[in-house]
Structure formats: structure tokens, C-alpha cells
Scaffold this motif. Structure first.
Motif, PDB file in Angstrom:
ATOM      1  N   SER A  44       0.839  -1.202   0.000  1.00  0.00           N
ATOM      2  CA  SER A  44       0.000   0.000   0.000  1.00  0.00           C
ATOM      3  C   SER A  44       0.874   1.253   0.000  1.00  0.00           C
ATOM      4  CB  SER A  44      -0.902   0.005   1.246  1.00  0.00           C
ATOM      5  OG  SER A  44      -1.534   1.268   1.396  1.00  0.00           O
ATOM      6  N   ASN A  45       0.376   2.301  -0.661  1.00  0.00           N
ATOM      7  CA  ASN A  45       1.074   3.589  -0.638  1.00  0.00           C
ATOM      8  C   ASN A  45       0.407   4.573   0.326  1.00  0.00           C
ATOM      9  OD1 ASN A  45      -1.252   4.109  -2.113  1.00  0.00           O
ATOM     10  ND2 ASN A  45      -0.228   5.413  -3.625  1.00  0.00           N
ATOM     11  N   ASN A  46      -0.425   4.023   1.236  1.00  0.00           N
ATOM     12  CA  ASN A  46      -1.095   4.874   2.230  1.00  0.00           C
ATOM     13  C   ASN A  46      -0.134   5.167   3.385  1.00  0.00           C
ATOM     14  OD1 ASN A  46      -3.581   4.968   0.868  1.00  0.00           O
ATOM     15  ND2 ASN A  46      -4.158   2.974   1.707  1.00  0.00           N
ATOM     16  N   GLY A  47       0.496   6.303   3.310  1.00  0.00           N
ATOM     17  CA  GLY A  47       1.433   6.709   4.346  1.00  0.00           C
ATOM     18  C   GLY A  47       1.776   8.171   4.186  1.00  0.00           C
ATOM     19  N   TYR A  48       2.637   8.647   5.053  1.00  0.00           N
ATOM     20  CA  TYR A  48       2.957  10.074   5.083  1.00  0.00           C
ATOM     21  C   TYR A  48       4.465  10.291   5.178  1.00  0.00           C
ATOM     22  CZ  TYR A  48      -2.006  10.466   6.104  1.00  0.00           C
ATOM     23  OH  TYR A  48      -3.362  10.368   6.034  1.00  0.00           O
ATOM     24  N   ALA A  49       4.875  11.405   4.612  1.00  0.00           N
ATOM     25  CA  ALA A  49       6.267  11.844   4.743  1.00  0.00           C
ATOM     26  C   ALA A  49       6.271  13.153   5.519  1.00  0.00           C
ATOM     27  CB  ALA A  49       6.899  12.046   3.372  1.00  0.00           C
ATOM     28  N   LEU A  50       7.065  13.182   6.561  1.00  0.00           N
ATOM     29  CA  LEU A  50       7.313  14.420   7.288  1.00  0.00           C
ATOM     30  C   LEU A  50       8.608  14.990   6.735  1.00  0.00           C
ATOM     31  CD1 LEU A  50       6.886  16.498   9.542  1.00  0.00           C
ATOM     32  CD2 LEU A  50       7.977  14.885  11.128  1.00  0.00           C
ATOM     33  N   LEU A  51       8.512  16.149   6.114  1.00  0.00           N
ATOM     34  CA  LEU A  51       9.665  16.803   5.499  1.00  0.00           C
ATOM     35  C   LEU A  51      10.092  17.977   6.364  1.00  0.00           C
ATOM     36  CD1 LEU A  51       8.356  16.817   1.811  1.00  0.00           C
ATOM     37  CD2 LEU A  51       9.772  15.090   2.938  1.00  0.00           C
ATOM     38  N   ILE A  52      11.336  17.958   6.802  1.00  0.00           N
ATOM     39  CA  ILE A  52      11.846  18.979   7.718  1.00  0.00           C
ATOM     40  C   ILE A  52      13.027  19.698   7.077  1.00  0.00           C
ATOM     41  CG2 ILE A  52      12.911  19.392   9.982  1.00  0.00           C
ATOM     42  CD1 ILE A  52      11.411  16.946  11.006  1.00  0.00           C
ATOM     43  N   ASP A  53      13.032  21.005   7.232  1.00  0.00           N
ATOM     44  CA  ASP A  53      14.123  21.825   6.703  1.00  0.00           C
ATOM     45  C   ASP A  53      14.669  22.699   7.832  1.00  0.00           C
ATOM     46  OD1 ASP A  53      15.394  23.138   4.070  1.00  0.00           O
ATOM     47  OD2 ASP A  53      14.840  24.750   5.432  1.00  0.00           O
ATOM     48  N   PHE A  54      15.999  22.724   7.979  1.00  0.00           N
ATOM     49  CA  PHE A  54      16.626  23.593   8.969  1.00  0.00           C
ATOM     50  C   PHE A  54      16.780  25.000   8.389  1.00  0.00           C
ATOM     51  CE2 PHE A  54      19.091  19.671  10.639  1.00  0.00           C
ATOM     52  CZ  PHE A  54      17.988  19.296  11.400  1.00  0.00           C
ATOM     53  N   LYS A  55      16.401  25.990   9.159  1.00  0.00           N
ATOM     54  CA  LYS A  55      16.474  27.378   8.699  1.00  0.00           C
ATOM     55  C   LYS A  55      17.899  27.899   8.781  1.00  0.00           C
ATOM     56  CE  LYS A  55      14.256  31.871   9.426  1.00  0.00           C
ATOM     57  NZ  LYS A  55      13.255  32.614  10.248  1.00  0.00           N
ATOM     58  N   LYS A  56      18.439  28.329   7.623  1.00  0.00           N
ATOM     59  CA  LYS A  56      19.796  28.889   7.551  1.00  0.00           C
ATOM     60  C   LYS A  56      20.764  28.055   8.393  1.00  0.00           C
ATOM     61  CE  LYS A  56      18.301  33.630   6.620  1.00  0.00           C
ATOM     62  NZ  LYS A  56      18.342  35.044   7.055  1.00  0.00           N
ATOM     63  N   PHE A  57      20.867  26.791   8.017  1.00  0.00           N
ATOM     64  CA  PHE A  57      21.587  25.796   8.807  1.00  0.00           C
ATOM     65  C   PHE A  57      23.004  26.233   9.171  1.00  0.00           C
ATOM     66  CE2 PHE A  57      23.904  21.549   8.645  1.00  0.00           C
ATOM     67  CZ  PHE A  57      23.655  21.270   9.976  1.00  0.00           C
ATOM     68  N   THR A 157      17.566  22.237  21.777  1.00  0.00           N
ATOM     69  CA  THR A 157      18.730  21.964  22.642  1.00  0.00           C
ATOM     70  C   THR A 157      20.038  22.014  21.861  1.00  0.00           C
ATOM     71  OG1 THR A 157      18.691  19.549  22.312  1.00  0.00           O
ATOM     72  CG2 THR A 157      17.293  20.448  24.063  1.00  0.00           C
ATOM     73  N   LEU A 158      19.950  21.868  20.535  1.00  0.00           N
ATOM     74  CA  LEU A 158      21.145  21.906  19.691  1.00  0.00           C
ATOM     75  C   LEU A 158      21.350  23.267  19.027  1.00  0.00           C
ATOM     76  CD1 LEU A 158      20.694  18.427  17.934  1.00  0.00           C
ATOM     77  CD2 LEU A 158      22.412  19.002  19.659  1.00  0.00           C
ATOM     78  N   GLY A 159      20.458  24.197  19.329  1.00  0.00           N
ATOM     79  CA  GLY A 159      20.565  25.518  18.722  1.00  0.00           C
ATOM     80  C   GLY A 159      20.171  25.544  17.257  1.00  0.00           C
ATOM     81  N   ILE A 160      19.387  24.560  16.822  1.00  0.00           N
ATOM     82  CA  ILE A 160      18.961  24.465  15.421  1.00  0.00           C
ATOM     83  C   ILE A 160      17.523  24.946  15.297  1.00  0.00           C
ATOM     84  CG2 ILE A 160      18.491  22.882  13.509  1.00  0.00           C
ATOM     85  CD1 ILE A 160      20.726  21.096  14.639  1.00  0.00           C
ATOM     86  N   THR A 161      17.272  25.796  14.301  1.00  0.00           N
ATOM     87  CA  THR A 161      15.931  26.328  14.076  1.00  0.00           C
ATOM     88  C   THR A 161      15.287  25.617  12.893  1.00  0.00           C
ATOM     89  OG1 THR A 161      16.624  28.504  14.867  1.00  0.00           O
ATOM     90  CG2 THR A 161      14.576  28.403  13.609  1.00  0.00           C
ATOM     91  N   ILE A 162      14.073  25.130  13.070  1.00  0.00           N
ATOM     92  CA  ILE A 162      13.342  24.480  11.991  1.00  0.00           C
ATOM     93  C   ILE A 162      12.616  25.540  11.169  1.00  0.00           C
ATOM     94  CG2 ILE A 162      11.342  23.012  11.491  1.00  0.00           C
ATOM     95  CD1 ILE A 162      12.222  21.165  13.694  1.00  0.00           C
ATOM     96  N   ASN A 163      12.741  25.443   9.860  1.00  0.00           N
ATOM     97  CA  ASN A 163      12.065  26.357   8.944  1.00  0.00           C
ATOM     98  C   ASN A 163      10.603  25.914   8.800  1.00  0.00           C
ATOM     99  OD1 ASN A 163      11.102  27.851   6.758  1.00  0.00           O
ATOM    100  ND2 ASN A 163      13.074  27.813   5.701  1.00  0.00           N
ATOM    101  N   THR A 164       9.717  26.614   9.484  1.00  0.00           N
ATOM    102  CA  THR A 164       8.309  26.204   9.515  1.00  0.00           C
ATOM    103  C   THR A 164       7.625  26.363   8.161  1.00  0.00           C
ATOM    104  OG1 THR A 164       7.713  28.421  10.315  1.00  0.00           O
ATOM    105  CG2 THR A 164       8.049  26.705  11.972  1.00  0.00           C
ATOM    106  N   LYS A 165       8.151  27.242   7.304  1.00  0.00           N
ATOM    107  CA  LYS A 165       7.545  27.453   5.993  1.00  0.00           C
ATOM    108  C   LYS A 165       7.801  26.270   5.062  1.00  0.00           C
ATOM    109  CE  LYS A 165       7.624  32.511   6.026  1.00  0.00           C
ATOM    110  NZ  LYS A 165       8.130  33.737   5.344  1.00  0.00           N
TER     111      LYS A 165
END
Length: 260
Positions: A44-57, A157-165
Motif C-alpha cells: 500500500s502507498n497509504n502513508g505520510y512523509a514528514l519533510l523537515i528543513d533547517f532554517k539557515k543551517f 537543545t542543539l541551537g537548530i531552528t526548523i524552517n516552519t515554511k
């Protein structure tokens, strides 16, 4: 000397700045993960991908956190001082440059704790990362949402910001955008590999710029041909993009062959 110390600490599916891996490795692993997900979820292809991007890594990597992480795994003071000398060039506080291999290796290592958290504590089997781009595949959307909450806290805790956009949840059947490509898991299990529209638009603009460069004698036809064939070969190798390549070939002919 830094790579051998840190590379064995990395998870297998971290593709950047590791000998024998790279961009094509990261893309291949996504395709492998999609195929295995399909088989393990009753075809089955019923599933989800969570895509995360770090802001100005690179810009936001904190020196104090990076040094603290490196101190746990590096005992040789000479290596520590070498890394500190490279990092300190960019001033106090945070930010790393892109030109140095030492800094790239250090930057890739900085979220290593997060990689192990996702794989070992959250037990996300289908997870991959290339620099600031991450994906998690799972059948349960609610579980993915909870993972995002905990990943955001771990990043803090690692000082990394996630790009919410750019961070989002998508259906596997709608396509996973990763490293300038879109990978769609079909009901049959086939994975449709498409280029992102922006990359096609960029090449169209480049060809028109190349036309102006040639007319101004700032570029030779040989350089043009090499540049275009390199783009074309990469597209045909990476993507199912027959029609896009066909229409780009037509533009190339119209600009540089028909009216030559």
C-alpha cells in the motif's frame, strides 16, 4: 583527520560529506525506503512523509554547542585546536562557512544527536538526511505529528531552528520533495521520479542568458553544449522527465541551432 573520527558515529542514512556517499546516495536511499515501506505495509502507498528543513543551517550553528559535541568524541587536542581555528574565523557566537571541508564535516555532525534520537528513540525506520533536509516516512500521521513536536524540542537543545515554511506533512501518493526532485509512490509500488518545476524554469532562464553571452562573445558554443548536455544527462538519469527534456531540447534548437 576529522572525517575518520566522526564518520563512524553517523547513521547510515546520513549522506552528506561522508566518503562513498553524497547526493545520489541520499536520493537512492529515499527510493529504497519508499519501496520497503510499500512492501511492509501490505503493498500500500497509504502513508505520510514528514519533510523537515533547517532554517539557515550553516548560519545558525552555535559554536559553543558544536565544541561541546566535538569534545565528547575527540581526545586529540591538536584536532580540537584545528577545528576551533577554522570555526573561530567566522567570529564569536555562531555561523560556519561553506568553503572548508573541515567545517562541512563539523556542520554535518552537529545534528548527529538528533539523527540517533529519530532512529533509536522514536524508532523511525525510514529516515534520511542530507545537510539541512530531512524526511521521515511512516504510516501513522498522528505519530509523525508527535515526532515533529519532539524533534523541534530536540533541535532547540542543539541551537537548530526548523524552517516552519518549508517543513510539512505530505501523503506518499502526492509525492515527497527531496533534493530538487519529487518522488511519488504509486498504488502499484512504482516510484515516479519527477524534477521540481523550479529547476526546469532555472534552466530555461540559463539558456536565454547563454544566448546573450554567445552573442556578446562571452561564451563559446562548446561551453554551451557541455553545460546543456550535462544538465540533460542528469535529468534523464535521475527523473522520469521525457516531455520536459523534449521541450527543453526544442528550446535549445530554436535558440542555438535553427537560427545559428
Amino acid at each position: 583527520m576529522l572525517a575518520p573520527i566522526l564518520s563512524h558515529l553517523q547513521i547510515y542514512d546520513n549522506g552528506a560529506s561522508i566518503k562513498g556517499k553524497g547526493l545520489h546516495f541520499a536520493i537512492h536511499r529515499l527510493i529504497v525506503h519508499l519501496s520497503r515501506f510499500y512492501r511492509e505495509n501490505h503493498f500500500s502507498n497509504n502513508g505520510y512523509a514528514l519533510l523537515i528543513d533547517f532554517k539557515k543551517f550553516f548560519d545558525n550553528i552555535r559554536h559553543d554547542i558544536l565544541f561541546s559535541l566535538l569534545d565528547k568524541h575527540i581526545s586529540d587536542e591538536r584536532v580540537k585546536n584545528l577545528v576551533r581555528s577554522f570555526v573561530s574565523v567566522f567570529g564569536p557566537g555562531k555561523s560556519l562557512g561553506l568553503g572548508s571541508q573541515v567545517l562541512q564535516i563539523a556542520a554535518v555532525f552537529c545534528p548527529d544527536k538528533l539523527n540517533h534520537f529519530i532512529k533509536e528513540k522514536k524508532r523511525v525506520k525510514y529516515y534520511g538526511r542530507y545537510m539541512e533536509d530531512l524526511y521521515l516516512l511512516h504510516a501513522d500521521k498522528a505519530y509523525q505529528s508527535q515526532c515533529l513536536v519532539e524533534i523541534t524540542a530536540a533541535c532547540d537543545t542543539l541551537g537548530i531552528t526548523i524552517n516552519t515554511k518549508k517543513t510539512k506533512m505530505v501523503k506518499l501518493s502526492d509525492g515527497v520533495e527531496f533534493l530538487k526532485g519529487k518522488y511519488i509512490l504509486l498504488k502499484t509500488g512504482k516510484i515516479l521520479r519527477l524534477p521540481c518545476k523550479d529547476s526546469t524554469k532555472r534552466m530555461r532562464r540559463k539558456l536565454k542568458k547563454f544566448k546573450a553571452f554567445i552573442e556578446a562573445k562571452k561564451m563559446s558554443f562548446d561551453d554551451l553544449r557541455i553545460a546543456y548536455q550535462s544538465w540533460r544527462g542528469n535529468y534523464k538519469r535521475r527523473f522520469n522527465a521525457y516531455y520536459r527534456v523534449h521541450y527543453m531540447d526544442k528550446l535549445y534548437q530554436d535558440l542555438f541551432v535553427t537560427n545559428k
